[in-house]
Design a protein around this motif. Sequence first.
Motif, PDB file in Angstrom:
ATOM      1  N   ALA A 109       0.733  -1.261  -0.139  1.00 40.28           N
ATOM      2  CA  ALA A 109      -0.161   0.195  -0.036  1.00 40.28           C
ATOM      3  C   ALA A 109       0.819   1.283   0.006  1.00 40.28           C
ATOM      4  CB  ALA A 109      -0.841  -0.096   1.043  1.00 40.28           C
ATOM      5  N   PRO A 110       1.984   1.482   0.753  1.00 43.00           N
ATOM      6  CA  PRO A 110       2.450   2.674   0.812  1.00 43.00           C
ATOM      7  C   PRO A 110       3.537   2.785  -0.465  1.00 43.00           C
ATOM      8  CG  PRO A 110       3.509   1.239   2.466  1.00 43.00           C
ATOM      9  CD  PRO A 110       2.197   0.521   1.870  1.00 43.00           C
ATOM     10  N   ILE A 111       3.961   1.718  -1.033  1.00 48.63           N
ATOM     11  CA  ILE A 111       4.620   1.777  -2.335  1.00 48.63           C
ATOM     12  C   ILE A 111       3.836   2.280  -3.559  1.00 48.63           C
ATOM     13  CG2 ILE A 111       6.146   0.271  -3.968  1.00 48.63           C
ATOM     14  CD1 ILE A 111       7.304   0.290  -1.003  1.00 48.63           C
ATOM     15  N   VAL A 112       2.687   1.888  -3.599  1.00 48.67           N
ATOM     16  CA  VAL A 112       1.828   2.238  -4.746  1.00 48.67           C
ATOM     17  C   VAL A 112       1.052   3.571  -4.384  1.00 48.67           C
ATOM     18  CG1 VAL A 112       1.917  -0.026  -5.625  1.00 48.67           C
ATOM     19  CG2 VAL A 112      -0.052   0.630  -4.123  1.00 48.67           C
ATOM     20  N   LYS A 113       1.096   3.985  -3.268  1.00 45.10           N
ATOM     21  CA  LYS A 113       0.518   5.244  -2.757  1.00 45.10           C
ATOM     22  C   LYS A 113      -0.892   5.158  -2.889  1.00 45.10           C
ATOM     23  CE  LYS A 113       4.196   8.527  -4.029  1.00 45.10           C
ATOM     24  NZ  LYS A 113       5.306   7.438  -4.357  1.00 45.10           N
ATOM     25  N   ALA A 114      -1.410   3.812  -2.281  1.00 45.74           N
ATOM     26  CA  ALA A 114      -2.884   3.657  -2.162  1.00 45.74           C
ATOM     27  C   ALA A 114      -3.660   4.736  -1.288  1.00 45.74           C
ATOM     28  CB  ALA A 114      -3.035   2.138  -1.921  1.00 45.74           C
ATOM     29  N   LYS A 115      -4.682   5.295  -1.839  1.00 44.87           N
ATOM     30  CA  LYS A 115      -5.538   5.903  -1.090  1.00 44.87           C
ATOM     31  C   LYS A 115      -6.405   5.065   0.011  1.00 44.87           C
ATOM     32  CE  LYS A 115      -6.398   8.981  -5.104  1.00 44.87           C
ATOM     33  NZ  LYS A 115      -7.325   9.380  -6.107  1.00 44.87           N
ATOM     34  N   PRO A 116      -6.804   5.584   1.241  1.00 44.74           N
ATOM     35  CA  PRO A 116      -7.455   4.904   2.268  1.00 44.74           C
ATOM     36  C   PRO A 116      -8.792   4.300   1.625  1.00 44.74           C
ATOM     37  CG  PRO A 116      -7.052   7.080   3.045  1.00 44.74           C
ATOM     38  CD  PRO A 116      -6.431   6.969   1.754  1.00 44.74           C
ATOM     39  N   ARG A 117      -9.541   4.774   0.495  1.00 43.85           N
ATOM     40  CA  ARG A 117     -10.852   4.306   0.115  1.00 43.85           C
ATOM     41  C   ARG A 117     -10.455   3.153  -0.683  1.00 43.85           C
ATOM     42  NH1 ARG A 117     -13.563   6.800  -4.997  1.00 43.85           N
ATOM     43  NH2 ARG A 117     -11.445   5.827  -5.944  1.00 43.85           N
ATOM     44  N   ASP A 118      -9.125   3.240  -1.381  1.00 44.85           N
ATOM     45  CA  ASP A 118      -8.830   2.199  -2.536  1.00 44.85           C
ATOM     46  C   ASP A 118      -8.225   0.876  -1.536  1.00 44.85           C
ATOM     47  OD1 ASP A 118      -9.289   3.801  -4.545  1.00 44.85           O
ATOM     48  OD2 ASP A 118      -7.284   4.329  -4.906  1.00 44.85           O
ATOM     49  N   PHE A 119      -7.552   1.255  -0.522  1.00 44.47           N
ATOM     50  CA  PHE A 119      -7.145   0.142   0.535  1.00 44.47           C
ATOM     51  C   PHE A 119      -8.296  -0.656   0.837  1.00 44.47           C
ATOM     52  CE2 PHE A 119      -5.881  -1.454   4.555  1.00 44.47           C
ATOM     53  CZ  PHE A 119      -4.617  -2.063   4.275  1.00 44.47           C
ATOM     54  N   PHE A 120      -9.394   0.002   1.503  1.00 47.19           N
ATOM     55  CA  PHE A 120     -10.373  -0.641   1.998  1.00 47.19           C
ATOM     56  C   PHE A 120     -11.247  -1.296   1.090  1.00 47.19           C
ATOM     57  CE2 PHE A 120     -10.299   2.614   5.355  1.00 47.19           C
ATOM     58  CZ  PHE A 120      -9.953   1.960   6.536  1.00 47.19           C
ATOM     59  N   TYR A 121     -11.321  -0.934   0.007  1.00 44.50           N
ATOM     60  CA  TYR A 121     -11.905  -1.666  -1.320  1.00 44.50           C
ATOM     61  C   TYR A 121     -11.227  -2.854  -1.209  1.00 44.50           C
ATOM     62  CZ  TYR A 121     -15.224   1.634  -3.215  1.00 44.50           C
ATOM     63  OH  TYR A 121     -16.332   2.582  -3.272  1.00 44.50           O
ATOM     64  N   ALA A 122      -9.996  -2.856  -1.552  1.00 44.93           N
ATOM     65  CA  ALA A 122      -9.078  -4.024  -1.902  1.00 44.93           C
ATOM     66  C   ALA A 122      -9.217  -5.093  -0.613  1.00 44.93           C
ATOM     67  CB  ALA A 122      -7.380  -3.690  -2.141  1.00 44.93           C
ATOM     68  N   VAL A 123      -9.063  -4.583   0.351  1.00 43.76           N
ATOM     69  CA  VAL A 123      -8.993  -5.336   1.588  1.00 43.76           C
ATOM     70  C   VAL A 123     -10.580  -5.994   1.764  1.00 43.76           C
ATOM     71  CG1 VAL A 123      -9.107  -5.582   3.974  1.00 43.76           C
ATOM     72  CG2 VAL A 123      -7.214  -4.377   3.161  1.00 43.76           C
ATOM     73  N   GLY A 124     -11.620  -5.350   1.462  1.00 46.06           N
ATOM     74  CA  GLY A 124     -12.847  -5.847   1.683  1.00 46.06           C
ATOM     75  C   GLY A 124     -13.049  -7.036   0.557  1.00 46.06           C
ATOM     76  N   THR A 125     -12.575  -6.917  -0.645  1.00 45.62           N
ATOM     77  CA  THR A 125     -12.482  -7.919  -1.707  1.00 45.62           C
ATOM     78  C   THR A 125     -11.699  -9.318  -1.181  1.00 45.62           C
ATOM     79  OG1 THR A 125     -12.701  -6.090  -3.436  1.00 45.62           O
ATOM     80  CG2 THR A 125     -11.851  -8.593  -4.084  1.00 45.62           C
ATOM     81  N   LEU A 126     -10.633  -8.906  -0.704  1.00 44.66           N
ATOM     82  CA  LEU A 126      -9.871 -10.188  -0.094  1.00 44.66           C
ATOM     83  C   LEU A 126     -10.500 -10.734   0.845  1.00 44.66           C
ATOM     84  CD1 LEU A 126      -6.157  -8.108  -0.028  1.00 44.66           C
ATOM     85  CD2 LEU A 126      -7.199  -9.911  -1.775  1.00 44.66           C
ATOM     86  N   ASP A 138     -17.527  -5.119   7.107  1.00 48.99           N
ATOM     87  CA  ASP A 138     -16.081  -5.233   6.682  1.00 48.99           C
ATOM     88  C   ASP A 138     -16.073  -5.667   5.038  1.00 48.99           C
ATOM     89  OD1 ASP A 138     -15.109  -3.856   8.673  1.00 48.99           O
ATOM     90  OD2 ASP A 138     -14.221  -5.712   9.662  1.00 48.99           O
ATOM     91  N   LEU A 139     -16.879  -6.817   5.035  1.00 50.76           N
ATOM     92  CA  LEU A 139     -16.781  -7.594   3.592  1.00 50.76           C
ATOM     93  C   LEU A 139     -17.740  -6.691   2.528  1.00 50.76           C
ATOM     94  CD1 LEU A 139     -17.922 -11.021   4.828  1.00 50.76           C
ATOM     95  CD2 LEU A 139     -15.899 -10.123   4.662  1.00 50.76           C
ATOM     96  N   LYS A 140     -18.571  -5.718   3.105  1.00 53.04           N
ATOM     97  CA  LYS A 140     -19.334  -4.796   2.119  1.00 53.04           C
ATOM     98  C   LYS A 140     -18.510  -3.962   1.516  1.00 53.04           C
ATOM     99  CE  LYS A 140     -23.675  -5.712   4.735  1.00 53.04           C
ATOM    100  NZ  LYS A 140     -24.827  -4.733   5.655  1.00 53.04           N
ATOM    101  N   LYS A 141     -17.251  -3.415   1.774  1.00 56.06           N
ATOM    102  CA  LYS A 141     -16.442  -2.441   1.638  1.00 56.06           C
ATOM    103  C   LYS A 141     -15.800  -2.729   0.340  1.00 56.06           C
ATOM    104  CE  LYS A 141     -15.068  -1.127   6.242  1.00 56.06           C
ATOM    105  NZ  LYS A 141     -14.086  -1.010   7.402  1.00 56.06           N
TER     106      LYS A 141
END
Length: 460
Positions: free
Chosen positions: A254-271, A422-425
């Motif tokens: 996440a810090p390497i690719v400069k992920a935004k908080p919203r993008d991070f939560f989308y990805a984590v929700g999917t995972l 969390d899963l709904k994110k």
Amino acid sequence: MSETSQGGFAKSIPGLILCVILGWLALQWNYSISGWQKDFKECQKILKTSAEGVGRTAPVEEAVPAGPVAEKPRAGESRVEEPLSPFDAYKAKHAEKYKEQLALYGQGELKKKPKKPHILKQDVYELLIATNEIPFKFKFGVKMIQFQLTYVAVLLLGGMLIRNTVGIPDIFKPGTVLARPIIKPGIVLLGGYYVWSNLFKVGLAALLLVIIFIFGTVVLVSVIGRKLKQDDGLIGVMAAGTGVCGVSAAVAVAPIVKAKPRDFFYAVGTLLLFGTVALFTFPYIGKALGMSEPVFGAWVGTSILNTAQLVAAASWYGHDSLLTANIINIVRVGFIPLVVLYCIWFYLVKGASAEGREEKMNTWQVIMDKFPLFILGFFAMVTLNEFGVFTKDHQYIFGKQFLKIFFAIGFAGVGLNIAFDDLKKAGGKAFVIGVFAASFKAILSAVIVMLLGTAVFQVH
């Protein structure tokens, strides 16, 4: 330890205690149903012996002595049954047979040391010979194990039920989060089950699977994300998470690719969504497909994203499954630094080069910063076992007892943190890309590991 960290740990104590209690209760459940299953099998043996070896056929007109009837006589004959042996004779017979097997083992005629025989309690044995009927609770224990409702399922399903119905008071939440990494000491202890020869044997297949299915997924998601013009931060996190080991890899990238908080939560929700669905369905899919434990371990090792969920699913399926899945997990977790390096190159260096800028990276520093240290503990245990430090008794104590304690506490934390909110994110095109990549990898890897077969993934 600083005052801040001390205060943070103090806040985690109630939640940790809760996970320890839930883990202990679940292990008691596991101990009970396992014992009932053993009693069921012993009861079956006794009744079968009575039916096949004790009785003799006789004409119908002959008298039938009193005693339990093992089976109905066929037309024209009756079953003359001698009563089953008294408890003392039954116990002595088992002891004598065990003594004979030990003697054969001592003479080298048996390769494996015989296990102590499972003997029914006296009251259970006497009830069995009186009624000729296996007690209900023994049948119940067998059904629970057939449905795989062991301590793993109880902790995961029970924790999820608690979290999403009555909820968890805030005082417990920090400790339940801290409980999840306690699975890792259990993974270290598993090292005592391997020697380098079988680690290399299965590890070579694991390496090929990791390169093809895991690192390949990282590249696939990255390329598709670029083609669909998705934000680099979102796709970078999703690529690492679906490719390597779920949330841990996503956090690393996440810090390497400069992920935004919203993008991070989308990805984590999917995972989390995919991993949760896989956790509760893969063991039953594996049974339906007839997968052996080693094959199933190889499948979940390549397909389930988070380490905790992978270990839970493999433990749910069986110990041999866990041994295989753990090797693949060790290999793929070791790929985290390489995936981070790839993301730096793909999302930073390559983009900077296209724009005429220069982006430098310290390769060695990235590897040192991102390398999971618990892997070193695992390799240390393998080495000690290679030199014969651990006996079978040692393996039983730390591999079956302490390992289950660590896993039970960790699984309690996992279950209590599966929140539907969390899963709904998960959302957007990134969700579709992530689920497609993870599902494609799971289907393809299932086909490959089944074709390769048990021999390739069996840990001897």
